[in-house]
Every structure is written in C-alpha cells, then in structure tokens.
Design an enzyme around this catalytic site. Sequence first.
Site, PDB file in Angstrom:
ATOM      1  N   SER A 166      34.652 -20.890 -16.712  1.00  0.00           N
ATOM      2  CA  SER A 166      33.295 -20.798 -16.729  1.00  0.00           C
ATOM      3  C   SER A 166      32.750 -21.286 -15.345  1.00  0.00           C
ATOM      4  O   SER A 166      31.504 -21.233 -14.962  1.00  0.00           O
ATOM      5  CB  SER A 166      32.911 -21.634 -17.631  1.00  0.00           C
ATOM      6  OG  SER A 166      33.220 -22.906 -17.558  1.00  0.00           O
ATOM      7  N   ASP A 410      26.550 -32.827 -18.686  1.00  0.00           N
ATOM      8  CA  ASP A 410      27.633 -31.768 -18.127  1.00  0.00           C
ATOM      9  C   ASP A 410      27.550 -32.078 -16.501  1.00  0.00           C
ATOM     10  O   ASP A 410      27.004 -31.810 -15.719  1.00  0.00           O
ATOM     11  CB  ASP A 410      26.999 -30.404 -18.259  1.00  0.00           C
ATOM     12  CG  ASP A 410      27.751 -29.273 -17.700  1.00  0.00           C
ATOM     13  OD1 ASP A 410      28.671 -29.668 -17.040  1.00  0.00           O
ATOM     14  OD2 ASP A 410      27.672 -28.200 -17.987  1.00  0.00           O
ATOM     15  N   HIS A 413      29.587 -28.090 -14.736  1.00  0.00           N
ATOM     16  CA  HIS A 413      29.038 -26.993 -14.095  1.00  0.00           C
ATOM     17  C   HIS A 413      28.149 -27.262 -13.023  1.00  0.00           C
ATOM     18  O   HIS A 413      27.882 -28.528 -12.636  1.00  0.00           O
ATOM     19  CB  HIS A 413      28.406 -26.186 -15.210  1.00  0.00           C
ATOM     20  CG  HIS A 413      29.689 -25.818 -16.204  1.00  0.00           C
ATOM     21  ND1 HIS A 413      29.762 -26.344 -17.357  1.00  0.00           N
ATOM     22  CD2 HIS A 413      30.483 -24.713 -15.988  1.00  0.00           C
ATOM     23  CE1 HIS A 413      30.833 -25.949 -17.926  1.00  0.00           C
ATOM     24  NE2 HIS A 413      31.122 -24.820 -17.329  1.00  0.00           N
TER      25      HIS A 413
END
Length: 434
Positions: A166, A410, A413
């Site tokens: 990802s 998070d 990312h």
Amino acid sequence: MSAKIIQVVPKSRGLISCSFHSLVAAVLVAVFMVSAFYTTREKNLPVKYHPEPAKDAGESANYQMATENKTASDGHREEEKSGGGSISGCDLFSGKWVFDNKSFPMYKEQDCSFIDDGIACEKFGRKDLKYQHWRWQPRDCDLPRFNATAMLERLRGKRLVFTGDSLNWNQWVSMVCLVQSQIPPALKSMHINGSLMTFVANEYNATIDFYWAPLLVESNSDDLFHHRIPDRIIRAQAIEKHARHWTDADILVFNSYLWWRRPTLKVLWGSFEIPDGIYKDVEMLRSYEMALRTWSDWLDIHINRAKTKLFFMSMSPTHDRADDWGMPASQNCNNETEPISKQGYWGIDSDPRMMRLVEASIDELKTRGLKVQLLNITQISEYRKDAHPSIHRMQWGSKEEMSNPIRYADCTHWCLPGVPDVWNTLLYTYIFHD
Ligand SMILES: *[C@@H]1O[C@H](CO)[C@@H](O)[C@H](O)[C@H]1NC(C)=O
Ligand SMILES: *[C@@H]1O[C@H](CO)[C@@H](O)[C@H](O)[C@H]1NC(C)=O
Ligand SMILES: *[C@@H]1O[C@H](CO)[C@@H](O)[C@H](O)[C@H]1NC(C)=O
Ligand SMILES: *[C@@H]1O[C@H](CO)[C@@H](O)[C@H](O)[C@H]1NC(C)=O
Ligand SMILES: *[C@@H]1O[C@H](CO)[C@@H](O)[C@H](O)[C@H]1NC(C)=O
Ligand SMILES: *[C@@H]1O[C@H](CO)[C@@H](O)[C@H](O)[C@H]1NC(C)=O
Ligand SMILES: *[C@@H]1O[C@H](CO)[C@@H](O)[C@H](O)[C@H]1NC(C)=O
C-alpha cells in the site's frame, strides 16, 4: 469493519465498476491491513541503526553548488557510485527539506478525486497544512520540476506499473494526481480488475497501473479486498501469478517491505489449492532473501532488456514511536507539524539489513546484464514525521481502534499532496535521464 466497506466489497471477482467509490473502498481495506499489522508488530525485531555522520563537514559549501543551477537531468554522464543514487555526479538522495510554499504543493487535494479517504488529510480535518509545502533539495544539484505533459508524452502508448504494497499504491495515487490535472474528465478513466488498478489517459494511450502484491511472491495476502490474515504464508518460489500482469510493462516500479516485518514467515512448498503442501517457519530475512531471489530470476528470464525500465523503491519509514525523535514513547506522529531536522535521523523501524538484501539482489542482477535502479527514498522520508495522515483520515477500524484514534493513528502512509510526490519527482528524473 464499517458497513460502508462491507457493502461495496464485491462478491465476485472480475472487473469492478469504474466508480471511484469502489476503488476507494478497495484501497481503504488495503491500507487498513498495514496499519492493523503495525499495531501488533514485533517490538524487538529491528536493530537500532546509526548511520555514519556525513563525512563532509563542508555542507554549506556544497549547498552553494546548487546555486550554480545545475539540475539533475543535465549531462549524460552517470557515475555509478556504489549502491547507485547518483545522476550526473549528483546524489539526489542527500540533501534537506526546504520550506517552499511558492512551488509546493504541486496540486491541490480537492482537485484530485483519486485521493483515497485514507490519505486525504485536509478533507479529514487536518488544519495545519505545512506538510504540503516542503521541497526536497539535493545537496549538489536541483531536482527538475515534475512536468505532467512531459510525463504523459513519455508514456504515450506505454504502460507504467507500480507493484507492491500500500505504500507503492500511495505512490501510484500520487503519480495519477500529478498527471491527471492535464487531462479533461472525458479523456481519463479508472477501473479495477482483480488486483490490478488501471488509470488510462486516453488521448495518450498511456496506462498507469497499480498491481497489489505486498510480498512480491505469492502469498495468502494477495487478495486486494480480503487480506487481513494474521498468519502470513508465502510461496517463496512462486511469482508468476503476479508477474504475468506486469512483465510486459515499459516501466516497472517495485517495493516490498512492511509486510515482512515479523520474526518468521511461513513458507509453503506446494500450492495454496492442494492440501498436501509442506509448510515451514522461516526466519524473516531468509524468507525475504528467498523471495528476492525468485523475483530476480523471473526478471532475468522474462524482462525484455531493450524495453523495460526497472525501479525498486527502498523502504518507506514509519513514525509510530515518538521516542525515536525524543518525545515520550507513548506518542506517535500525531500532532507532529515539522520535519525532523537532525541530519541522518534514522528510525528504529527501518531495517537496514533488508535494504542490503535488496541492494545485493540488484547488484547481482547487474552482473546478469539487468539494470534495476534503487530509489533510495528511506533517508529522505525519515525526516518527515509531519507528513502522515495520523488521525486525519477515514476511521474504519475495530471498535477498539475507533475509540482510540490517536493510539491507532496512521503513521505509515503519507498524506497527499505530500512526500510521495517527491518520490515521483525522483522517479521522473530517472526516467528522463536515460
Ligand atoms: C541561477 O538561478 C538564479 C535564480 O534562481 C539566477 O539569479 C542566477 O543568475 C542563475 N545562475 C546561473 C549561473 O544560471
Ligand atoms: C541509501 O541511503 C542510506 C542512508 O542514506 C545509506 O545508508 C545506504 O547505503 C543507501 N543505499 C544505497 C544503495 O545507496
Ligand atoms: C509562505 O510562507 C511565508 C513564510 O512562512 C509566509 O510569510 C507567506 O505568507 C506564505 N505565503 C503563502 C502564499 O502562503
Ligand atoms: C512541459 O513539457 C512540455 C512537453 O515536453 C513542454 O512543451 C512544456 O514547455 C513544459 N513546461 C514547462 C513549464 O517546462
Ligand atoms: C496503446 O498502448 C499499448 C501499450 O500500453 C499498445 O500495446 C497499443 O498498441 C497502443 N494502441 C495504440 C492504438 O497505439
Ligand atoms: C481482467 O483480467 C483478466 C486477467 O486476469 C482478463 O482475462 C480479463 O479479460 C480482464 N477483464 C477485463 C474486463 O479487462
Ligand atoms: C494533539 O492533537 C489533538 C487533536 O488532534 C488535540 O486535542 C491535543 O490537544 C493535541 N495534543 C498536544 C499535546 O498538542
């Protein structure tokens, strides 16, 4: 998992509707997996890494060279410094972040409908937008400015494929955002087919794909929609299931890092379909090495050296442990608004042993006449503790996660616009260099 995601997860495989909604949903789940994994990672695994201090004390003198306006794409001489990273004698990966709100960001978040809710930080309430305004300034030269028209021209009749996890997907979204503003709505499209997401610029017949293969080789995490599997199993010898989707690409960009981060992985000799396979727990570095060997052998035999340019993105660092940069250990990247200024800062979660295995594979491929360019973005990105979504993203986790968003921020990312735009500018520089 939220009802929204369950609702749009397709029941059957095959081509999913072109609606951005389903695309978004697919990726949310993908993104979530890595975050979820990270909360259960092994704390004792990484070795603290102390990069050597810069040998060159005359940093300011070197910065002056940048004012000679040399850009990285000037000239054609490529000095093959050990490990690469050098274009026309300039190491693009040594330098610093410079605040530059005149030329950054390169696009606006709200102008790129392809930005997934997992990384749309402004949309999810981030007020401090400084993270969008940093430019990477190599020490000895300037990066060229990303020119979307030039990139699309370069991709005319061609296929650029990002394949990996990802983080690689994050970079693919950035690439789509960087070029899409030049294209009227009727002349671009997006669709998903299995693990392949495809963006097409019709007028250019240019395709920019992302293919989900988080461990490069076959694994039990290969389903873009259903890959939250606690026990990771890989078929270290098998890559063809993935590779047949990208072997014919004109430009291939790989990555694979975070999904390996556990002490051992289960390696399967046999296939997932047939029950009598042999499973063995293999130490992580050894299994990573096995997978890279399979990857190298595939490239050596199947890649058309005259056609395909190959890149490997080094590991994308995470900022889950604020004690790495001198804050209380209970904190993470949440509330961080400034890059780390300490030269050579390196977080505990970035494992240089894995980087060395990638370098060794690439060196070995070179002896077989195959060039893979390593884009060494780890150090650059290490500084950017301010650039992750943290709590400014769609929340879709378990009850426990939803009730404690800061703890489950998070820090893996990257917000867009942001750091992956710089990775793509580096990629752009390399693509145009040869
Ligand atoms: C380099 O660029 C600066 C402005 O960006 C300009 O003032 C200067 O004249 C340029 N130098 C050369 C050698 O082109
Ligand atoms: C990548 O960068 C790191 C940190 O700057 C360095 O230690 C490593 O040797 C580099 N690797 C390559 C292949 O250039
Ligand atoms: C850019 O940043 C400078 C210094 O922080 C500030 O004075 C200026 O108002 C900013 N300009 C814009 C357009 O945001
Ligand atoms: C961008 O690239 C196109 C096509 O190569 C070129 O015509 C244009 O002048 C470039 N734009 C800038 C600002 O350099
Ligand atoms: C479009 O690009 C693909 C490669 O991505 C190529 O195979 C095909 O021939 C191209 N079609 C046209 C009409 O140029
Ligand atoms: C989806 O991909 C498969 C190969 O995995 C291919 O056979 C099929 O034609 C594709 N479907 C569409 C509609 O492109
Ligand atoms: C961190 O951010 C949260 C909201 O995002 C805020 O409520 C809190 O006061 C901040 N904490 C610190 C120490 O700045």
